[in-house]
Scaffold this motif. Structure first.
Motif, short mmCIF file in Angstrom:
data_model
loop_
_atom_site.label_atom_id
_atom_site.label_comp_id
_atom_site.label_asym_id
_atom_site.label_seq_id
_atom_site.Cartn_x
_atom_site.Cartn_y
_atom_site.Cartn_z
N GLY A 1 27.49 -0.73 -17.19
CA GLY A 1 26.34 -1.59 -17.28
C GLY A 1 26.17 -2.20 -18.66
O GLY A 1 26.58 -1.63 -19.67
N THR A 2 25.56 -3.38 -18.69
CA THR A 2 25.20 -4.07 -19.92
C THR A 2 23.71 -4.39 -19.84
O THR A 2 23.23 -4.86 -18.82
N VAL A 3 23.01 -4.13 -20.94
CA VAL A 3 21.59 -4.45 -21.04
C VAL A 3 21.42 -5.34 -22.26
O VAL A 3 21.84 -4.97 -23.36
N GLU A 4 20.82 -6.49 -22.08
CA GLU A 4 20.51 -7.39 -23.18
C GLU A 4 19.07 -7.85 -23.02
O GLU A 4 18.77 -8.65 -22.14
N PHE A 5 18.19 -7.29 -23.86
CA PHE A 5 16.77 -7.60 -23.84
C PHE A 5 16.39 -8.18 -25.19
O PHE A 5 16.83 -7.69 -26.22
N HIS B 1 18.40 -9.39 -19.39
CA HIS B 1 19.16 -9.17 -18.17
C HIS B 1 19.93 -7.86 -18.24
O HIS B 1 20.15 -7.30 -19.31
N VAL B 2 20.30 -7.40 -17.06
CA VAL B 2 21.12 -6.21 -16.88
C VAL B 2 22.26 -6.60 -15.94
O VAL B 2 22.01 -7.25 -14.92
N CYS B 3 23.46 -6.22 -16.29
CA CYS B 3 24.63 -6.49 -15.45
C CYS B 3 25.32 -5.19 -15.08
O CYS B 3 25.37 -4.26 -15.89
N CYS C 1 28.75 -11.17 -14.63
CA CYS C 1 29.03 -10.18 -13.58
C CYS C 1 28.41 -10.61 -12.26
O CYS C 1 27.36 -11.24 -12.23
N ASP C 2 29.05 -10.25 -11.17
CA ASP C 2 28.50 -10.59 -9.85
C ASP C 2 27.14 -9.95 -9.62
O ASP C 2 26.29 -10.51 -8.93
N LEU C 3 26.94 -8.76 -10.18
CA LEU C 3 25.69 -8.03 -10.00
C LEU C 3 24.87 -8.14 -11.27
O LEU C 3 25.10 -7.42 -12.25
N ARG C 4 23.92 -9.06 -11.27
CA ARG C 4 23.12 -9.32 -12.46
C ARG C 4 21.65 -9.44 -12.08
O ARG C 4 21.31 -10.03 -11.07
N MET C 5 20.81 -8.86 -12.92
CA MET C 5 19.36 -8.89 -12.73
C MET C 5 18.74 -9.41 -14.02
O MET C 5 19.26 -9.16 -15.11
N ASN C 6 17.61 -10.12 -13.90
CA ASN C 6 16.94 -10.60 -15.11
C ASN C 6 15.44 -10.37 -15.00
O ASN C 6 14.92 -10.04 -13.94
N TRP C 7 14.75 -10.55 -16.12
CA TRP C 7 13.29 -10.39 -16.17
C TRP C 7 12.74 -11.19 -17.33
O TRP C 7 13.46 -11.54 -18.27
N GLU C 8 11.45 -11.51 -17.23
CA GLU C 8 10.73 -12.17 -18.32
C GLU C 8 9.26 -11.87 -18.12
O GLU C 8 8.73 -12.00 -17.01
N GLN C 9 8.60 -11.44 -19.19
CA GLN C 9 7.18 -11.11 -19.14
C GLN C 9 6.55 -11.54 -20.45
O GLN C 9 6.96 -11.08 -21.52
N ASP C 10 5.57 -12.43 -20.38
CA ASP C 10 4.90 -12.91 -21.60
C ASP C 10 4.44 -11.74 -22.46
O ASP C 10 3.78 -10.81 -21.96
#
Length: 155
Positions: free
Chosen positions: A68-72, A59-61, A44-53
């Motif tokens: 919306g799609t959430v894949e954690f 990511h979220v799209c 998706c054009d609008l995508r956000m990601n994250w990573e935390q030890d």
């Protein structure tokens, strides 16, 4: 001179793009670990990601249909499972009548027949879980993101 139909279509497109940007802002407010990815994002054009030890990553799209799609992945089952059980209530997940916090290793599903969303939780033997939510209404995505962020930051 442009036709009235062209003007109305342009107005709709501007409003829809503003709505998508509001969805991104809502997601990033609810889950402050998210960072916006530059274009091209790979989906998706609008995508956000994250990573935390120790807490996970994902990511979220926001798609071009306003869903919306959430894949954690790699999140602690105890904290996130308890939060999801509190948010949704126990008994919603196929084969997990006592909720996600108490679920053993395996894949657990729930389909939102009212709005078309699909949820999958995969519990790993090491006490971590993967969460995948597809085709979700943006208010539902924001609610889940807030709930999961609160659970993760409390661990």
């Amino acid at each position: 001179m442009r036709s009235t139909v062209d003007l109305v279509t342009d107005t709709w497109e501007v409003a829809f793009k503003l709505q998508q940007e509001a969805a991104v802002a809502g997601a990033m407010t609810a889950f402050p670990l998210l960072q916006r990815m530059p274009y091209p994002t790979g989906c998706c054009d609008l995508r956000m990601n994250w990573e935390q030890d120790g807490l996970g990553e994902g990511h979220v799209c926001v798609d071009d249909q306003g869903r919306g799609t959430v894949e954690f992945i790699g999140m602690p089952q105890a904290a996130v499972g308890a939060a999801l059980d509190t948010l949704m209530g126990k008994g919603w997940w196929d084969d997990a009548p006592d909720g996600i916090e108490a679920a053993g290793p395996g894949d657990y599903f729930w389909s939102d027949e009212d709005h078309g969303g699909e949820w999958e939780i995969k519990v790993e033997a090491d006490g971590r879980l993967t969460m995948s939510m597809d085709f979700m209404r943006i208010p539902d995505v924001i609610g889940v993101l807030d709930t999961v962020h609160t659970a993760l930051t409390a661990t």
